[in-house]
Design a protein around this motif. Structure first.
Motif, PDB file in Angstrom:
ATOM      1  N   ASP A   1     -51.747 125.023 -53.234  1.00 36.70           N
ATOM      2  CA  ASP A   1     -50.256 125.242 -53.560  1.00 36.70           C
ATOM      3  C   ASP A   1     -49.756 125.716 -52.220  1.00 36.70           C
ATOM      4  OD1 ASP A   1     -50.309 124.046 -55.688  1.00 36.70           O
ATOM      5  OD2 ASP A   1     -50.286 125.979 -56.837  1.00 36.70           O
ATOM      6  N   CYS A   2     -50.682 126.270 -51.319  1.00 37.18           N
ATOM      7  CA  CYS A   2     -49.974 127.273 -50.186  1.00 37.18           C
ATOM      8  C   CYS A   2     -50.157 126.128 -48.666  1.00 37.18           C
ATOM      9  CB  CYS A   2     -50.760 128.126 -49.879  1.00 37.18           C
ATOM     10  SG  CYS A   2     -50.199 129.291 -48.434  1.00 37.18           S
ATOM     11  N   ILE A   3     -48.974 125.968 -48.127  1.00 34.67           N
ATOM     12  CA  ILE A   3     -48.735 125.151 -46.854  1.00 34.67           C
ATOM     13  C   ILE A   3     -48.359 126.170 -45.901  1.00 34.67           C
ATOM     14  CG2 ILE A   3     -46.220 124.802 -47.328  1.00 34.67           C
ATOM     15  CD1 ILE A   3     -46.616 121.967 -46.000  1.00 34.67           C
ATOM     16  N   VAL A   4     -48.089 127.409 -46.014  1.00 32.20           N
ATOM     17  CA  VAL A   4     -47.805 128.275 -44.877  1.00 32.20           C
ATOM     18  C   VAL A   4     -48.499 129.514 -45.529  1.00 32.20           C
ATOM     19  CG1 VAL A   4     -46.029 129.641 -43.810  1.00 32.20           C
ATOM     20  CG2 VAL A   4     -45.538 127.287 -44.117  1.00 32.20           C
ATOM     21  N   GLU A   5     -49.137 130.296 -44.725  1.00 24.77           N
ATOM     22  CA  GLU A   5     -49.812 131.510 -44.886  1.00 24.77           C
ATOM     23  C   GLU A   5     -49.545 132.350 -43.517  1.00 24.77           C
ATOM     24  OE1 GLU A   5     -53.451 133.846 -46.695  1.00 24.77           O
ATOM     25  OE2 GLU A   5     -53.727 131.722 -46.101  1.00 24.77           O
ATOM     26  N   LEU A   6     -48.845 133.399 -43.500  1.00 25.23           N
ATOM     27  CA  LEU A   6     -48.802 134.368 -42.443  1.00 25.23           C
ATOM     28  C   LEU A   6     -49.573 135.691 -43.004  1.00 25.23           C
ATOM     29  CD1 LEU A   6     -46.284 132.612 -41.657  1.00 25.23           C
ATOM     30  CD2 LEU A   6     -45.712 134.524 -40.186  1.00 25.23           C
ATOM     31  N   THR A   7     -50.265 136.195 -42.010  1.00 24.09           N
ATOM     32  CA  THR A   7     -51.169 137.528 -42.538  1.00 24.09           C
ATOM     33  C   THR A   7     -50.929 138.624 -41.496  1.00 24.09           C
ATOM     34  OG1 THR A   7     -52.775 136.251 -43.694  1.00 24.09           O
ATOM     35  CG2 THR A   7     -53.297 138.463 -43.209  1.00 24.09           C
ATOM     36  N   ASP A   8     -50.019 139.646 -41.574  1.00 27.72           N
ATOM     37  CA  ASP A   8     -49.931 140.615 -40.766  1.00 27.72           C
ATOM     38  C   ASP A   8     -49.439 140.336 -39.321  1.00 27.72           C
ATOM     39  OD1 ASP A   8     -50.603 142.488 -42.833  1.00 27.72           O
ATOM     40  OD2 ASP A   8     -52.854 142.592 -42.163  1.00 27.72           O
ATOM     41  N   ALA A   9     -48.501 139.342 -39.213  1.00 30.27           N
ATOM     42  CA  ALA A   9     -48.030 138.660 -38.176  1.00 30.27           C
ATOM     43  C   ALA A   9     -46.969 139.666 -37.545  1.00 30.27           C
ATOM     44  CB  ALA A   9     -47.293 137.538 -38.227  1.00 30.27           C
ATOM     45  N   CYS A  10     -47.441 139.943 -36.241  1.00 30.85           N
ATOM     46  CA  CYS A  10     -46.505 140.646 -35.288  1.00 30.85           C
ATOM     47  C   CYS A  10     -46.071 139.913 -34.159  1.00 30.85           C
ATOM     48  CB  CYS A  10     -47.168 142.118 -35.105  1.00 30.85           C
ATOM     49  SG  CYS A  10     -47.597 143.019 -36.252  1.00 30.85           S
ATOM     50  N   LYS A  11     -44.679 140.417 -33.747  1.00 26.50           N
ATOM     51  CA  LYS A  11     -44.104 139.730 -32.486  1.00 26.50           C
ATOM     52  C   LYS A  11     -43.326 140.759 -32.060  1.00 26.50           C
ATOM     53  CE  LYS A  11     -44.031 136.360 -29.430  1.00 26.50           C
ATOM     54  NZ  LYS A  11     -45.074 136.082 -28.525  1.00 26.50           N
TER      55      LYS A  11
ATOM     56  N   GLN B   1     -42.913 142.894 -37.516  1.00 30.89           N
ATOM     57  CA  GLN B   1     -43.658 143.752 -37.712  1.00 30.89           C
ATOM     58  C   GLN B   1     -44.532 143.816 -38.799  1.00 30.89           C
ATOM     59  OE1 GLN B   1     -41.954 147.803 -36.793  1.00 30.89           O
ATOM     60  NE2 GLN B   1     -40.036 146.720 -36.992  1.00 30.89           N
ATOM     61  N   LYS B   2     -45.762 143.241 -38.782  1.00 31.20           N
ATOM     62  CA  LYS B   2     -46.972 143.105 -39.739  1.00 31.20           C
ATOM     63  C   LYS B   2     -46.161 142.144 -41.138  1.00 31.20           C
ATOM     64  CE  LYS B   2     -49.946 146.637 -39.003  1.00 31.20           C
ATOM     65  NZ  LYS B   2     -51.269 145.792 -38.810  1.00 31.20           N
ATOM     66  N   VAL B   3     -45.835 141.000 -40.842  1.00 33.11           N
ATOM     67  CA  VAL B   3     -45.372 140.076 -41.838  1.00 33.11           C
ATOM     68  C   VAL B   3     -46.214 139.314 -42.351  1.00 33.11           C
ATOM     69  CG1 VAL B   3     -43.664 138.234 -42.247  1.00 33.11           C
ATOM     70  CG2 VAL B   3     -42.968 140.085 -40.843  1.00 33.11           C
ATOM     71  N   SER B   4     -46.658 139.377 -43.784  1.00 34.66           N
ATOM     72  CA  SER B   4     -47.377 138.520 -44.652  1.00 34.66           C
ATOM     73  C   SER B   4     -46.493 137.784 -45.589  1.00 34.66           C
ATOM     74  CB  SER B   4     -48.491 139.489 -45.351  1.00 34.66           C
ATOM     75  OG  SER B   4     -49.331 139.950 -44.336  1.00 34.66           O
ATOM     76  N   LEU B   5     -46.814 136.373 -45.674  1.00 30.90           N
ATOM     77  CA  LEU B   5     -45.992 135.477 -46.457  1.00 30.90           C
ATOM     78  C   LEU B   5     -46.704 134.123 -46.534  1.00 30.90           C
ATOM     79  CD1 LEU B   5     -42.957 134.889 -47.330  1.00 30.90           C
ATOM     80  CD2 LEU B   5     -42.711 133.800 -45.139  1.00 30.90           C
ATOM     81  N   GLN B   6     -46.719 133.880 -47.813  1.00 31.94           N
ATOM     82  CA  GLN B   6     -47.247 132.474 -48.313  1.00 31.94           C
ATOM     83  C   GLN B   6     -46.001 131.535 -48.805  1.00 31.94           C
ATOM     84  OE1 GLN B   6     -50.344 133.279 -50.889  1.00 31.94           O
ATOM     85  NE2 GLN B   6     -51.643 133.113 -49.336  1.00 31.94           N
TER      86      GLN B   6
ATOM     87  N   ASP C   1     -34.914 144.522 -40.111  1.00 26.16           N
ATOM     88  CA  ASP C   1     -35.692 145.090 -38.814  1.00 26.16           C
ATOM     89  C   ASP C   1     -36.968 144.620 -38.645  1.00 26.16           C
ATOM     90  OD1 ASP C   1     -33.304 146.628 -38.583  1.00 26.16           O
ATOM     91  OD2 ASP C   1     -34.187 147.939 -40.052  1.00 26.16           O
ATOM     92  N   GLY C   2     -37.333 143.368 -38.820  1.00 27.33           N
ATOM     93  CA  GLY C   2     -38.485 142.529 -38.489  1.00 27.33           C
ATOM     94  C   GLY C   2     -39.561 142.959 -39.615  1.00 27.33           C
ATOM     95  N   ARG C   3     -39.176 143.141 -40.900  1.00 31.47           N
ATOM     96  CA  ARG C   3     -40.047 143.351 -41.992  1.00 31.47           C
ATOM     97  C   ARG C   3     -39.437 142.479 -43.211  1.00 31.47           C
ATOM     98  NH1 ARG C   3     -43.992 147.525 -41.178  1.00 31.47           N
ATOM     99  NH2 ARG C   3     -43.340 148.882 -39.587  1.00 31.47           N
ATOM    100  N   ILE C   4     -40.370 142.102 -44.215  1.00 30.75           N
ATOM    101  CA  ILE C   4     -39.617 141.589 -45.492  1.00 30.75           C
ATOM    102  C   ILE C   4     -39.108 142.706 -46.458  1.00 30.75           C
ATOM    103  CG2 ILE C   4     -40.296 140.221 -47.578  1.00 30.75           C
ATOM    104  CD1 ILE C   4     -42.335 138.577 -45.769  1.00 30.75           C
ATOM    105  N   ALA C   5     -37.870 142.864 -46.445  1.00 29.67           N
ATOM    106  CA  ALA C   5     -37.352 143.636 -47.384  1.00 29.67           C
ATOM    107  C   ALA C   5     -37.524 143.488 -48.819  1.00 29.67           C
ATOM    108  CB  ALA C   5     -35.790 143.868 -46.967  1.00 29.67           C
ATOM    109  N   SER C   6     -37.584 142.061 -49.191  1.00 30.72           N
ATOM    110  CA  SER C   6     -37.504 141.389 -50.670  1.00 30.72           C
ATOM    111  C   SER C   6     -37.805 139.932 -50.504  1.00 30.72           C
ATOM    112  CB  SER C   6     -36.215 141.916 -51.140  1.00 30.72           C
ATOM    113  OG  SER C   6     -35.083 141.031 -50.771  1.00 30.72           O
ATOM    114  N   ASP C   7     -38.382 139.563 -51.619  1.00 32.72           N
ATOM    115  CA  ASP C   7     -39.160 138.408 -51.599  1.00 32.72           C
ATOM    116  C   ASP C   7     -39.035 138.195 -53.483  1.00 32.72           C
ATOM    117  OD1 ASP C   7     -41.952 136.574 -50.701  1.00 32.72           O
ATOM    118  OD2 ASP C   7     -40.278 136.060 -51.894  1.00 32.72           O
ATOM    119  N   HIS C   8     -38.221 137.163 -53.533  1.00 31.60           N
ATOM    120  CA  HIS C   8     -38.037 136.887 -55.083  1.00 31.60           C
ATOM    121  C   HIS C   8     -37.638 135.594 -55.512  1.00 31.60           C
ATOM    122  CE1 HIS C   8     -33.782 138.287 -54.400  1.00 31.60           C
ATOM    123  NE2 HIS C   8     -33.602 137.612 -55.191  1.00 31.60           N
TER     124      HIS C   8
END
Length: 329
Positions: A97-107, A120-125, A314-321
């Motif tokens: 089901d997952c087409i995108v996966e970021l794990t602890d991505a920093c830039k 800053q350490k963004v993890s997302l699917q 500020d470069g972080r995921i504040a919410s995801d719903h």
């Protein structure tokens, strides 16, 4: 020119033609690592060929196998297990089901004296078929996030997997082919070539993919029809409105039948009425073509069109719903 439509085949094998494909696989396709293995309900490593939509996703399943490599034939012969069901967290989903996966991505951008931590350490699917929105104020990291997912930039640390491929293993030429084949882009400023007609702009990704002129023209005309611009095919961008130019850009993004479309502030240069019509068009195409869309915006009026809202701050995921009270297009 290729950079604008920037592909290599990911490690997916069509099931009906599996035996023929196996005979042609080169040695670098035999062992395929995957960074974030699923675990079953009993916390055992998942050792399975995961089939969905007539495709087989090949992946290794635990740290030892990722390090040493898992023989493709061993993997195919292994018994399947079922992943845990009824997970309530968005980030826990089946690999298929997952087409995108970021794990602890920093830039980080800038020098030591003036560093900007964009992510800053963004993890997302992101699931296949989602219509998701990344939102937040200017400077929150929205464009940087989309650039990493679109392989237009690379993370300083962390990992990015798109359609089952570890993007860190792709060189520049492979990344360009991957973008051309798997990802469509819609930009804030349209990025149309001014000396080309709408039809010629939409044909560009197909020409880069070395399609014949006749095939490229036929497919491009169909893409323009999908966005309601059949009658504008031979107009140049300077003879079109902002909304029409963005529709051309959307047709260009979809013409290669990508698995993922990224739209970075696609309505920022449009009036409110046109902006809503563009988002409605994107959502209709998402429903009709089952293409995954991820768009960014700082306009709160557009949030009610998205199935999932990912807030950056500020470069972080504040919410995801998930968003269930959608506006009717």
């Amino acid at each position: 020119m290729a950079k604008g439509f920037p592909g290599v085949s990911c490690f997916i094998v069509q099931v009906p033609a599996l035996q023929k494909k196996l005979a042609r696989l080169s040695s670098r396709f035999i062992s395929v690592p995957y960074a974030n293995p699923l675990r079953s309900a009993h916390k055992k490593p998942l050792h399975s060929d995961i089939c969905r939509n007539n495709r087989l996703l090949i992946c290794a399943t635990n740290r030892r196998e990722r390090n040493s490599g898992l023989s493709l034939l061993e993997f195919l012969c292994s018994p399947p297990l079922c992943p845990a069901r009824n997970s309530k967290r968005i980030c826990k989903m089946e690999l298929s089901d997952c087409i995108v996966e970021l794990t602890d991505a920093c830039k980080t951008y800038g020098t030591d004296q003036a560093q900007v931590r964009a992510l800053q350490k963004v993890s997302l699917q992101i699931r296949r078929g989602e219509f998701s929105c990344v939102w937040g104020p200017s400077g929150s990291g929205k464009s940087t996030l989309l650039n990493l997912i679109g392989l237009l930039d690379t993370p300083d640390t962390g990992s990015v997997h798109i359609a089952g491929s570890d993007c860190a293993t792709l060189d520049k030429a492979s990344a360009a082919r991957f973008r051309n084949e798997k990802i469509g882009f819609v930009f804030q400023s349209f990025n149309l070539v001014p000396v080309l007609s709408a039809l010629e702009n939409v044909m560009l990704p197909l020409q880069i993919a070395k399609k014949s002129p006749a095939e490229a023209k036929q497919v491009a005309l169909a893409a323009l029809a999908d966005v309601g611009l059949s009658e504008q095919a031979h107009k140049h961008p300077d003879k079109m409105s902002g909304g029409q130019r963005q529709r051309v850009a959307i047709a260009r993004a979809l013409v290669n039948s990508p698995q993922l479309v990224l739209a970075d502030e696609p309505t920022a240069n449009l009036d409110s009425v046109t902006a809503e019509s563009i988002i409605e068009l994107l959502r209709r195409l998402n429903e009709q073509k089952h293409v995954t869309f991820l768009f960014s915006t700082h306009d709160p009026r557009l949030l009610e069109y998205a199935n999932r809202l990912i807030e950056l701050k500020d470069g972080r995921i504040a919410s995801d719903h998930l968003h269930t009270n959608l506006k009717v297009a």
